[in-house]
Design a protein around this motif. Structure first.
Motif, PDB file in Angstrom:
ATOM      1  N   ILE A 171       0.871  -1.173   0.000  1.00  0.00           N
ATOM      2  CA  ILE A 171       0.000   0.000   0.000  1.00  0.00           C
ATOM      3  C   ILE A 171       0.909   1.224   0.000  1.00  0.00           C
ATOM      4  O   ILE A 171       1.661   1.432   0.952  1.00  0.00           O
ATOM      5  CB  ILE A 171      -0.899   0.039   1.255  1.00  0.00           C
ATOM      6  N   GLY A 172       0.817   2.004  -1.038  1.00  0.00           N
ATOM      7  CA  GLY A 172       1.676   3.202  -1.110  1.00  0.00           C
ATOM      8  C   GLY A 172       3.125   2.809  -1.307  1.00  0.00           C
ATOM      9  O   GLY A 172       3.502   2.344  -2.373  1.00  0.00           O
ATOM     10  N   VAL A 173       3.911   2.952  -0.259  1.00  0.00           N
ATOM     11  CA  VAL A 173       5.322   2.572  -0.347  1.00  0.00           C
ATOM     12  C   VAL A 173       5.764   1.899   0.954  1.00  0.00           C
ATOM     13  O   VAL A 173       5.191   2.134   2.006  1.00  0.00           O
ATOM     14  CB  VAL A 173       6.246   3.799  -0.561  1.00  0.00           C
ATOM     15  N   GLU A 174       6.750   1.050   0.826  1.00  0.00           N
ATOM     16  CA  GLU A 174       7.434   0.487   1.991  1.00  0.00           C
ATOM     17  C   GLU A 174       8.915   0.757   1.788  1.00  0.00           C
ATOM     18  O   GLU A 174       9.336   1.037   0.665  1.00  0.00           O
ATOM     19  CB  GLU A 174       7.212  -1.027   2.089  1.00  0.00           C
ATOM     20  N   TRP A 202      13.082   1.945  -1.651  1.00  0.00           N
ATOM     21  CA  TRP A 202      11.654   2.246  -1.524  1.00  0.00           C
ATOM     22  C   TRP A 202      10.890   1.374  -2.499  1.00  0.00           C
ATOM     23  O   TRP A 202      11.029   1.502  -3.708  1.00  0.00           O
ATOM     24  CB  TRP A 202      11.418   3.738  -1.782  1.00  0.00           C
ATOM     25  N   PHE A 237      -2.292   3.360  -7.304  1.00  0.00           N
ATOM     26  CA  PHE A 237      -1.243   4.033  -6.525  1.00  0.00           C
ATOM     27  C   PHE A 237      -0.222   4.736  -7.419  1.00  0.00           C
ATOM     28  O   PHE A 237       0.767   5.268  -6.931  1.00  0.00           O
ATOM     29  CB  PHE A 237      -0.508   3.021  -5.634  1.00  0.00           C
ATOM     30  N   SER A 267      -0.190   7.466  -9.124  1.00  0.00           N
ATOM     31  CA  SER A 267       0.082   8.892  -8.924  1.00  0.00           C
ATOM     32  C   SER A 267       0.857   9.120  -7.630  1.00  0.00           C
ATOM     33  O   SER A 267       1.695  10.015  -7.540  1.00  0.00           O
ATOM     34  CB  SER A 267      -1.216   9.694  -8.906  1.00  0.00           C
ATOM     35  N   ILE A 268       0.577   8.276  -6.640  1.00  0.00           N
ATOM     36  CA  ILE A 268       1.285   8.432  -5.361  1.00  0.00           C
ATOM     37  C   ILE A 268       2.758   8.100  -5.530  1.00  0.00           C
ATOM     38  O   ILE A 268       3.642   8.809  -5.050  1.00  0.00           O
ATOM     39  CB  ILE A 268       0.660   7.516  -4.294  1.00  0.00           C
ATOM     40  N   LEU A 319      -1.343  14.636  -4.385  1.00  0.00           N
ATOM     41  CA  LEU A 319      -0.842  13.308  -4.749  1.00  0.00           C
ATOM     42  C   LEU A 319      -0.821  13.103  -6.259  1.00  0.00           C
ATOM     43  O   LEU A 319      -0.129  12.230  -6.771  1.00  0.00           O
ATOM     44  CB  LEU A 319      -1.708  12.235  -4.076  1.00  0.00           C
ATOM     45  N   GLN A 320      -1.622  13.897  -6.958  1.00  0.00           N
ATOM     46  CA  GLN A 320      -1.628  13.811  -8.420  1.00  0.00           C
ATOM     47  C   GLN A 320      -0.421  14.518  -9.032  1.00  0.00           C
ATOM     48  O   GLN A 320      -0.006  14.213 -10.137  1.00  0.00           O
ATOM     49  CB  GLN A 320      -2.912  14.466  -8.978  1.00  0.00           C
ATOM     50  N   PRO A 372       3.280  15.219  -8.610  1.00  0.00           N
ATOM     51  CA  PRO A 372       4.500  14.868  -7.865  1.00  0.00           C
ATOM     52  C   PRO A 372       5.403  16.067  -7.626  1.00  0.00           C
ATOM     53  O   PRO A 372       6.189  16.074  -6.675  1.00  0.00           O
ATOM     54  CB  PRO A 372       5.186  13.846  -8.765  1.00  0.00           C
ATOM     55  N   HIS A 419      -0.385   8.868   2.898  1.00  0.00           N
ATOM     56  CA  HIS A 419       0.387   8.928   1.652  1.00  0.00           C
ATOM     57  C   HIS A 419       1.151  10.245   1.543  1.00  0.00           C
ATOM     58  O   HIS A 419       2.310  10.263   1.106  1.00  0.00           O
ATOM     59  CB  HIS A 419      -0.535   8.752   0.444  1.00  0.00           C
ATOM     60  N   GLN A 474       4.007  10.239   4.059  1.00  0.00           N
ATOM     61  CA  GLN A 474       5.157   9.447   3.602  1.00  0.00           C
ATOM     62  C   GLN A 474       5.905  10.134   2.472  1.00  0.00           C
ATOM     63  O   GLN A 474       7.140  10.128   2.437  1.00  0.00           O
ATOM     64  CB  GLN A 474       4.680   8.072   3.148  1.00  0.00           C
ATOM     65  N   TYR A 514       9.700  11.121   2.657  1.00  0.00           N
ATOM     66  CA  TYR A 514      10.646  10.598   1.672  1.00  0.00           C
ATOM     67  C   TYR A 514      11.491  11.728   1.083  1.00  0.00           C
ATOM     68  O   TYR A 514      12.670  11.564   0.805  1.00  0.00           O
ATOM     69  CB  TYR A 514       9.864   9.886   0.570  1.00  0.00           C
ATOM     70  N   LYS A 564       4.855   4.278   9.262  1.00  0.00           N
ATOM     71  CA  LYS A 564       5.975   4.146   8.328  1.00  0.00           C
ATOM     72  C   LYS A 564       6.911   5.349   8.444  1.00  0.00           C
ATOM     73  O   LYS A 564       8.137   5.205   8.370  1.00  0.00           O
ATOM     74  CB  LYS A 564       5.453   4.055   6.896  1.00  0.00           C
TER      75      LYS A 564
END
Lengths: 217, 779
Positions: free
Chosen positions: A40-43, A61, A69, A71-72, B195-196, B198, B232, B235, B239, B277
């Motif tokens: 889900i998303g990123v790990e 990543w 996902f 676009s995320i 989120l659309q 980046p 999201h 994170q 990141y 996370k």
């Protein structure tokens, strides 16, 4: 906490189910997990490697492959120094989608980002749907490194990550990367002597595990 | 606002209308605004467009609604800019907005989205404008794009700087302010858009690392609402190094010596760290020591009136920052502090189960147990941060702003539950602590200190807030949690008299309210009995040996003929339930809100008495329930008391109860008396008690109706998130909300209605609520 000379950020991209998370797990934990929850998303995971007698921290990543996902995960391209673009050699469609993934990566990442194309699940030779030569040709056409790996048997997994790191390290030596820029995907660590690394790169023992080697195609 | 609707529907590119075509008088404000908007859209010269935008901005203050109705398409067109780069096929690839035009457009939008002060008969258009913008994805993306530095597109000046740099900074700040405003109104479309795109997250990162102080101080204000409840985004920002950059800003402002900039940076950081996370990333990036270094306190002794580290006043930003830092550390210690909501879907409805069934195992207090995170533990130990926080929690020689102390107590409590090394560290604080007693300085250990604070020791004056006492009780409970030896030692110290016992001794503070609960004592400290019972409940909950020991305890073993403590508690319950019935029948009760309760002197005397009785009853009934659960000797003892059953039933028969918390607790006790009854008393066997209960209108249906009331009440349902309540680890409190006690048994003995809960002055310990729920699950 760990003492490293450089930190490289990688992203792993590709269709859902190609084995991205398994590659990460194999590389960081040296184990294979046949059943894996959808990402889900990123790990993320991390591991130290050694290049040129310097400790390099790889921060990897693992992104979700599902379209929802997409676009995320685009938010993660820019800050990465390396990318593993993964397809499943037993599923043709995952190879067909590479162009789309590559376009995303080219559009949103640093132009200097090193990209390694990976045909995963090489242990499933009997179910192969994408010939190795085709993968090589795609990589050659787009200027990517190429390897076939198996997250299950660990074949070439070390090499894939190491080779990508080696290329990034070379680019640092050549002054291609601006390591002071946060978005380069590279961070100078506490143990870095301050000078630009020079000299021979020592891949260490893992290079010997390589099956067939890796070429910048 | 029809125009706004059409704007939203058309994607923002609806054609401008001339005043004439719109039927407007050229000289009217609406006409002037329309003409100005037309000019902005059609201007070919930069200066014309600039002049028109300035006119529009100046008019937006006085004619907000008129400008809002007409100007959004024109303002949007201004933000688009001109083609700056072309792709191979000649299509514009990048647009470069004019910084000066974009800034004025953004400022105008900011004015239009700023709420007006309330005025009679004047509708505020700002919320509608906000919604119009956020619902137009293209418009939103254009605004977000203004955060872009555009460095690579700006011409390089001879001195190496980029032309327009200052203008671009101002434009970016205007965009941040506008986005902040929009986020406050409707965050979700902006989070989706972020989120659309980046580039947006990258632009935030660029702003945080920019050389401009203004940008670095404004962007944290944007991060907190942007990242809220969006893992999201949290994170993605983490990141892109935003955590490190925020800490760098806080450090460059000198940590706790900084001001509002540090506060904003830490608030933004805390919003990112809500994600598990992201917390993992934070540790991976080795940022924990950096966070601790913001405190600039190496030792507890640094905190004294003699230095300039002012942590005593509400107004001190240092105090606020310290509280923030401890709050962030708590996110790492106990992940549930990040606000994850647990559901109650697994609860079994009592209506389908029988509390009268056999008892077996479980049901003990379920103060959450967590597996330690070794990376967190390593960080806690190597930074020695818990010693410092422990000092802030129990260092009684210094005056410290109450919220700091409360947060520190909670942090210590969280830590001791999970990290045994930190628990040892805290316990070893004892030699350094002391308090000023009337007879001189008295040494005490940290754990005794926690008890003294929780029980409201006179040493600490009447100013101890309930928040502090509750936090101290929580920390104490954490210390004994999972340590039966510690539980027995503490119980001994509470029960066994010593030659030093005086009015402030722990034994007197603890046993006194249980043994003789006079109205005067209740008025002096209505919550002492609550905290005593709370602490004893946690000692008893998991250790049968403690239940046995307390059962054999006398009020004063040095006095011949002294009463058993258990019987004294039963007597108190009998007496208090009688008082409650008397008060309820003699005058109407009007209850108050939490704020009033914090200042009991604002209540009328009758209300005060009644509330005190309720507080004591909740505490005593809860204690007895835990004591008797799965412990037959206590059940037999209660059955031997005789009057307790009659009293519990009588409370069930009270005819005027708006919110039947007390009757429901009485019913719980009756259920435990039946379930734990081993029939060793022939005259009080299960069958007989059941017959008597039914004869007294406590039918099975009524019984379950009351338990269902408790289970479904807001107070009990909120127990899981109780650590975020105004009082930590106490469930939100029900109000007795009716001016009159009203019938809750209808004529036929059925349950009348389910009362409405509000915020309020009765407390339930969150772990008691979990105990209650586990009992229901068992039976």
């Amino acid at each position: 906490m760990s003492n490293y000379a450089y930190l490289f950020k990688y992203i792993i991209i590709g269709d859902t189910g190609v084995g991205k998370s398994c590659l990460l797990l194999q590389f960081t934990d040296k184990r294979f997990q046949p059943v894996h929850d959808l990402t889900i998303g990123v790990e993320f995971g991390a591991r130290m490697i050694s290049i040129d007698n310097k400790e390099i921290k790889l921060q990897i990543w693992d992104t979700a492959g599902q379209e929802s996902f997409r676009s995320i995960t685009r938010s993660y391209y820019r800050g990465a120094a390396g990318a593993l673009l993964v397809y499943d050699i037993t599923r043709r469609e995952t190879f067909n989608h590479l162009a789309s993934w590559l376009e995303d990566a080219r559009q949103h990442s640093n132009s200097q980002m090193t990209i390694m194309l990976i045909g995963n699940k090489s242990d499933l030779e009997s179910r192969r749907a994408v010939p190795r030569e085709e993968g090589e040709a795609f990589a050659r056409q787009h200027g990517l490194f190429f390897l076939e790996t198996s997250a299950k048997t660990a074949a070439n997994v070390e090499t894939a990550f190491q080779q990508t790191a080696l290329d990034i390290y070379d680019k640092i030596n050549q002054g291609v990367f601006d390591v002071t820029n946060e978005s380069s995907g590279i961070k100078v660590g506490p143990s870095h002597g301050g000078s630009t690394p020079k000299g021979k790169v020592d891949l260490g023992a893992s290079e010997k595990e390589s099956e067939g080697g890796c070429d910048k195609c | 606002m029809n125009f706004l609707k059409s704007f939203v529907g058309s994607g923002g590119d609806s054609a401008a209308m001339s005043p004439a075509s719109a039927g407007l008088d050229y000289s009217s404000p609406a006409g002037v605004i329309q003409t100005t908007c037309d000019r902005i859209i059609s201007a070919t010269l930069h200066d014309d467009c600039l002049a028109s935008l300035q006119t529009l901005r100046s008019m937006s203050n006085s004619y907000k609604s008129l400008v809002a109705e007409r100007a959004l398409p024109a303002l949007m067109s201004t933000l688009t800019g001109e083609p700056a780069e072309q792709s191979a096929n000649g299509v514009a690839k990048t647009y470069l907005p004019h910084a000066d035009l974009a800034r004025i457009a953004l400022d105008t939008l900011f004015i239009l989205t700023t709420p007006d002060p309330p005025a009679a008969g004047v509708a505020d258009s700002s919320a509608t404008v906000c919604q119009s913008i956020v619902q137009n994805r293209d418009f939103l993306l254009l605004i977000m794009r203004q955060l872009q530095p555009f460095d690579e597109l700006l011409p390089l000046e001879p001195d190496g700087t980029r032309s327009d740099y200052e203008f671009r900074i101002a434009t970016r700040i205007s965009a941040i302010k506008l986005l902040g405003r929009l986020l406050n109104v409707n965050p979700h479309p902006i989070q989706d858009a972020a989120l659309q795109d980046p580039d947006f997250v990258v632009n935030i990162q660029a702003g945080l690392s920019d050389g401009s102080d203004q940008l670095r101080t404004e962007i944290p204000l944007l991060i907190a609402p942007l990242a809220q409840r969006s893992p999201h985004i949290q994170q993605a920002l983490a990141y892109n190094n935003c955590m490190e950059l925020l800490l760098t800003i806080a450090l460059s402002e000198d940590g706790i010596y900084g001001g509002i900039v540090v506060t904003d940076a830490l608030a933004a950081l805390a919003s990112l760290l809500r994600s598990e996370k992201v917390r993992g990333m934070f540790l991976e990036y080795d940022l924990f020591p950096k966070l601790c270094s913001l405190l600039h306190i190496d030792d507890v002794s640094d905190i004294s009136p003699s230095n300039d580290l002012n942590l005593t006043q509400r107004s001190s930003s240092r105090a606020h920052i310290v509280t923030q830092i401890i709050g962030i550390i708590r996110l790492f210690i106990l992940p549930e502090n990040s606000g994850i909501d647990a559901g109650f879907s697994s609860l079994v409805s009592p209506s389908s189960q029988s509390l009268f069934g056999p008892m077996s195992g479980g049901g003990a207090m379920m103060m959450g147990s967590m597996a330690p995170n070794r990376t967190v533990e390593r960080n806690l130990l190597r930074t020695n941060i818990m010693t410092l926080i422990g000092g802030l929690a129990v260092g009684s020689g210094m005056q410290i702003y109450a919220p700091i102390r409360r947060e520190a107590l909670l942090a210590i409590g969280d830590t001791m539950r999970i990290y045994q090394e930190c628990r040892k560290q805290f316990a070893s604080l004892s030699p350094t602590l002391s308090h000023q007693a009337s007879g001189g300085r008295v040494r005490e250990d940290a754990i005794s200190h926690l008890l003294q604070v929780a029980l409201g020791s006179p040493h600490y004056g009447p100013s101890l807030s309930l928040g502090i006492r509750s936090a101290a009780a929580y920390a104490f409970r954490s210390f004994i949690f999972g340590h039966p030896d510690s539980q027995q030692v503490v119980l001994n110290s509470l029960l066994v008299p010593s030659p030093d016992d005086d009015a402030s001794s722990l034994r007197t503070l603890a046993i006194g309210p249980l043994a003789s609960l006079s109205q005067e004592e209740l008025e002096a400290d209505p919550y002492r009995v609550w905290f005593v019972c709370n602490i004893l409940s946690h000692i008893l909950s998991n250790t049968p040996a403690c239940k046995e020991k307390l059962l054999q305890a006398y009020i004063d073993p040095t006095q011949p003929g002294s009463q058993l403590l258990f019987f004294a508690i039963c007597d108190r319950i009998v007496s208090l339930t009688a008082d409650a019935q008397l008060m309820a029948s003699s005058r109407p009760i009007s209850m108050c809100d939490l704020a009033s309760m914090m200042s009991p002197n604002r209540l009328a005397p009758g209300q005060l008495d009644f509330l005190f009785v309720l507080i004591a009853l909740v505490a005593l009934l809860s204690l007895l329930a835990i004591w008797m659960h799965d412990f037959t000797p206590a059940v037999i003892m209660a059955l031997n008391h005789g009057r307790i059953i009659q009293s519990l039933v009588n409370t069930g028969k009270m005819s005027h109860i708006p919110d039947p918390y007390i009757p429901a607790l009485c019913v719980l006790l009756l259920g435990l008396l039946v379930a734990g009854n081993d029939n060793s008393l022939p005259e009080m066997d299960r069958a007989r008690i059941r017959r008597e209960l039914i004869g007294l209108h406590l039918s099975r249906e009524n019984f379950f109706a009351l338990l269902t009331f408790l289970q479904d009440s807001a107070a009990f349902r909120s127990a899981v998130s109780a650590s975020f309540a105004p009082l930590p680890h106490v469930s939100s409190m029900p109000t007795v909300n009716s001016p009159h006690w009203r019938p809750w048994f209808s004529g036929d003995g059925g349950f009348a209605s389910s009362p409405v809960d509000h915020s309020v002055p009765l407390f339930f310990d969150a772990d008691f609520v979990r105990f209650f729920q586990s009992v229901l699950r068992l039976h």
